[in-house]
Design an enzyme around this catalytic site. Sequence first.
Site, short mmCIF file in Angstrom:
data_model
loop_
_atom_site.label_atom_id
_atom_site.label_comp_id
_atom_site.label_asym_id
_atom_site.label_seq_id
_atom_site.Cartn_x
_atom_site.Cartn_y
_atom_site.Cartn_z
N TYR A 2 14.85 -26.55 17.74
CA TYR A 2 15.48 -25.71 16.72
C TYR A 2 15.69 -26.51 15.43
O TYR A 2 15.25 -26.10 14.36
CB TYR A 2 16.83 -25.21 17.26
CG TYR A 2 17.57 -24.26 16.34
CD1 TYR A 2 17.16 -22.94 16.19
CD2 TYR A 2 18.70 -24.69 15.65
CE1 TYR A 2 17.86 -22.06 15.36
CE2 TYR A 2 19.41 -23.81 14.82
CZ TYR A 2 18.99 -22.50 14.69
OH TYR A 2 19.68 -21.64 13.88
N LYS A 38 13.47 -26.00 12.08
CA LYS A 38 14.08 -25.51 10.84
C LYS A 38 13.88 -26.52 9.70
O LYS A 38 13.73 -26.14 8.55
CB LYS A 38 15.57 -25.26 11.06
CG LYS A 38 15.88 -24.05 11.93
CD LYS A 38 15.68 -22.75 11.15
CE LYS A 38 16.18 -21.55 11.94
NZ LYS A 38 16.04 -20.29 11.20
N ASN A 46 27.84 -21.85 11.16
CA ASN A 46 28.16 -20.90 12.25
C ASN A 46 28.70 -19.57 11.72
O ASN A 46 29.72 -19.55 11.03
CB ASN A 46 29.19 -21.52 13.19
CG ASN A 46 28.66 -22.75 13.89
OD1 ASN A 46 28.31 -23.73 13.24
ND2 ASN A 46 28.57 -22.71 15.21
N ASN A 106 31.12 -16.09 23.74
CA ASN A 106 31.61 -16.53 25.06
C ASN A 106 33.13 -16.38 25.16
O ASN A 106 33.64 -15.79 26.12
CB ASN A 106 31.29 -18.01 25.29
CG ASN A 106 29.91 -18.21 25.90
OD1 ASN A 106 29.14 -17.27 26.00
ND2 ASN A 106 29.61 -19.44 26.29
P1 NAD Z 1 19.64 -13.62 16.66
O1 NAD Z 1 19.08 -14.31 17.84
O2 NAD Z 1 20.59 -12.49 16.87
O3 NAD Z 1 18.48 -13.09 15.71
C1 NAD Z 1 17.20 -13.65 15.65
C2 NAD Z 1 16.19 -12.52 15.63
O4 NAD Z 1 14.87 -13.06 15.51
C3 NAD Z 1 16.22 -11.69 16.90
O5 NAD Z 1 16.23 -10.32 16.58
C4 NAD Z 1 14.94 -12.09 17.63
O6 NAD Z 1 14.44 -11.10 18.49
C5 NAD Z 1 14.03 -12.38 16.45
N1 NAD Z 1 12.91 -13.27 16.79
C6 NAD Z 1 12.96 -14.43 17.48
N2 NAD Z 1 11.73 -14.95 17.57
C7 NAD Z 1 10.88 -14.11 16.90
C8 NAD Z 1 9.50 -14.09 16.66
N3 NAD Z 1 8.69 -15.09 17.09
N4 NAD Z 1 8.97 -13.07 15.94
C9 NAD Z 1 9.75 -12.06 15.51
N5 NAD Z 1 11.09 -12.02 15.72
C10 NAD Z 1 11.63 -13.04 16.40
O7 NAD Z 1 20.32 -14.75 15.77
P2 NAD Z 1 21.11 -14.66 14.39
O8 NAD Z 1 22.39 -15.33 14.60
O9 NAD Z 1 21.08 -13.29 13.84
O10 NAD Z 1 20.23 -15.62 13.48
C11 NAD Z 1 19.36 -15.13 12.47
C12 NAD Z 1 18.79 -16.30 11.69
O11 NAD Z 1 19.84 -17.02 11.06
C13 NAD Z 1 18.02 -17.30 12.55
O12 NAD Z 1 16.90 -17.75 11.84
C14 NAD Z 1 19.01 -18.42 12.72
O13 NAD Z 1 18.36 -19.65 12.92
C15 NAD Z 1 19.75 -18.37 11.40
N6 NAD Z 1 21.09 -18.99 11.54
C16 NAD Z 1 22.08 -18.33 12.24
C17 NAD Z 1 23.31 -18.92 12.39
C18 NAD Z 1 24.45 -18.26 13.12
O14 NAD Z 1 25.49 -18.87 13.29
N7 NAD Z 1 24.33 -17.03 13.54
C19 NAD Z 1 23.54 -20.20 11.84
C20 NAD Z 1 22.51 -20.84 11.17
C21 NAD Z 1 21.29 -20.20 11.01
N1 UDP Z 2 31.14 -24.32 23.17
C1 UDP Z 2 32.21 -24.34 24.07
N2 UDP Z 2 32.24 -23.36 25.01
C2 UDP Z 2 31.31 -22.37 25.10
C3 UDP Z 2 30.25 -22.36 24.18
C4 UDP Z 2 30.20 -23.37 23.23
O1 UDP Z 2 33.08 -25.21 24.03
O2 UDP Z 2 31.44 -21.53 25.99
C5 UDP Z 2 31.11 -25.36 22.11
C6 UDP Z 2 29.77 -26.06 21.95
O3 UDP Z 2 29.69 -27.17 22.83
C7 UDP Z 2 29.83 -26.46 20.48
C8 UDP Z 2 30.62 -25.35 19.83
O4 UDP Z 2 31.32 -24.69 20.89
O5 UDP Z 2 30.54 -27.66 20.35
C9 UDP Z 2 29.75 -24.33 19.10
O6 UDP Z 2 28.74 -23.91 19.97
P1 UDP Z 2 27.67 -22.79 19.60
O7 UDP Z 2 26.67 -22.78 20.70
O8 UDP Z 2 28.35 -21.53 19.25
O9 UDP Z 2 27.00 -23.31 18.24
P2 UDP Z 2 26.43 -24.70 17.71
O10 UDP Z 2 26.70 -25.79 18.71
O11 UDP Z 2 24.98 -24.47 17.52
O12 UDP Z 2 27.19 -24.92 16.47
#
Ligand code: NAD
Ligand code: UDP
Length: 321
Positions: free
Chosen positions: A155, A159, A184, A200
């Site tokens: 990931y 990215k 996040n 969660n």
């Molecule tokens: P999500 O998993 O809900 O959404 C991702 C979407 O992409 C899903 O609908 C999935 O089906 C689709 N997808 C995955 N692989 C694909 C492929 N090969 N072709 C077409 N579609 C595909 O996650 P999200 O939280 O909505 O994240 C959306 C974007 O934002 C992602 O790129 C993620 O990396 C980025 N992002 C999210 C967060 C967050 O905290 N939610 C933080 C940083 C970056």
């Molecule tokens: N985490 C946790 N309990 C859970 C899920 C996640 O303590 O049930 C912790 C995880 O280890 C991390 C933080 O929460 O330190 C955020 O996790 P998440 O997977 O949401 O996002 P990311 O690590 O990618 O920021």
Amino acid sequence: MGNDKKQGYALNTRALVTGGAGFIGSHLCDRLIAEKHDVICLDNFFTGQKRNVAHLVGNPYFELVRHDVTFPYYVEVDRIYNLACPASPPHYQHDPVQTTKTSVHGAINMLGLAKRTRARILQASTSEVYGDPSVHPQVEAYWGNVNPIGLRSCYDEGKRCAETLFFDYYRQNNVEIKVVRIFNTYGPRMHPNDGRVVSNFIMQALRGEDITIYGDGLQTRSFCYVDDLVDAMIAMMNTPADVTGPVNIGNPGEFTMLELAEKVVSLVGGKSGIRYEPLPSDDPKQRKPDISLAKKTFGWEPKVDLESGLKRTIEYFREFV
Ligand code: NAD
Ligand code: UDP
């Protein structure tokens, strides 16, 4: 651009949203439709769901397309929001090779499309490009501390490589790029079983189960409510052509996972205890965005505090219990 006078509907742009049926993508589609854009939502439904956009199906300005971004896609558009990529650690680690392909091949395909159509393209990058950061809070100029061979690397490095491709298409082909580094983000339509911390904790609290804290729970994260994030993505897309980013988008409020657990349990009102589980490898110890650049460039800062955002999110999750 198009105008559909018969419908009394002045269309703004034709926007493609990859990953549009996911958590963030579906909120972005809502906003773009509300702002009278013609929206193509492209998704392979790996982690996204049709139910997230079902209310938009039937709107003449909304199209839902099943497609995988690792394969080329041809369409005429003005704007591309590239969000396709699983975002929760258990999901992106499920098939790590596909995760890297989605970021890298997906970026190449969408940048190629932007180049051909002269569309402007925004990349949903991530705070994960900073890895386990030694600079706190994280500023865009920080190059990060990322393990290239660990379980999160598919990931993080995917990215990072996507960002490289965006800047090379910008320098080499004059593609109009916008890169946002998302911290996040949480809110309604997160998948209830996607394994991220907010979903969660809320599901566990609603079910009266113990809250799973990984490690000692003293690691920190900063949580942005999805509506604030969508405001920022659209504002960034509308900045002048010479604004490329990368720009941090997130809520600078910083909380330990123990603090988050306490907040969720007190808002849900249940009796959940805490269950400690092992910390996953390469789990960042701290994370907090410096958002001065977003403030200065397009006057954005988040409006929704953690408690208000959690209340709205808890309401959404009730139906899954
Ligand atoms: P999500 O998993 O809900 O959404 C991702 C979407 O992409 C899903 O609908 C999935 O089906 C689709 N997808 C995955 N692989 C694909 C492929 N090969 N072709 C077409 N579609 C595909 O996650 P999200 O939280 O909505 O994240 C959306 C974007 O934002 C992602 O790129 C993620 O990396 C980025 N992002 C999210 C967060 C967050 O905290 N939610 C933080 C940083 C970056
Ligand atoms: N985490 C946790 N309990 C859970 C899920 C996640 O303590 O049930 C912790 C995880 O280890 C991390 C933080 O929460 O330190 C955020 O996790 P998440 O997977 O949401 O996002 P990311 O690590 O990618 O920021």
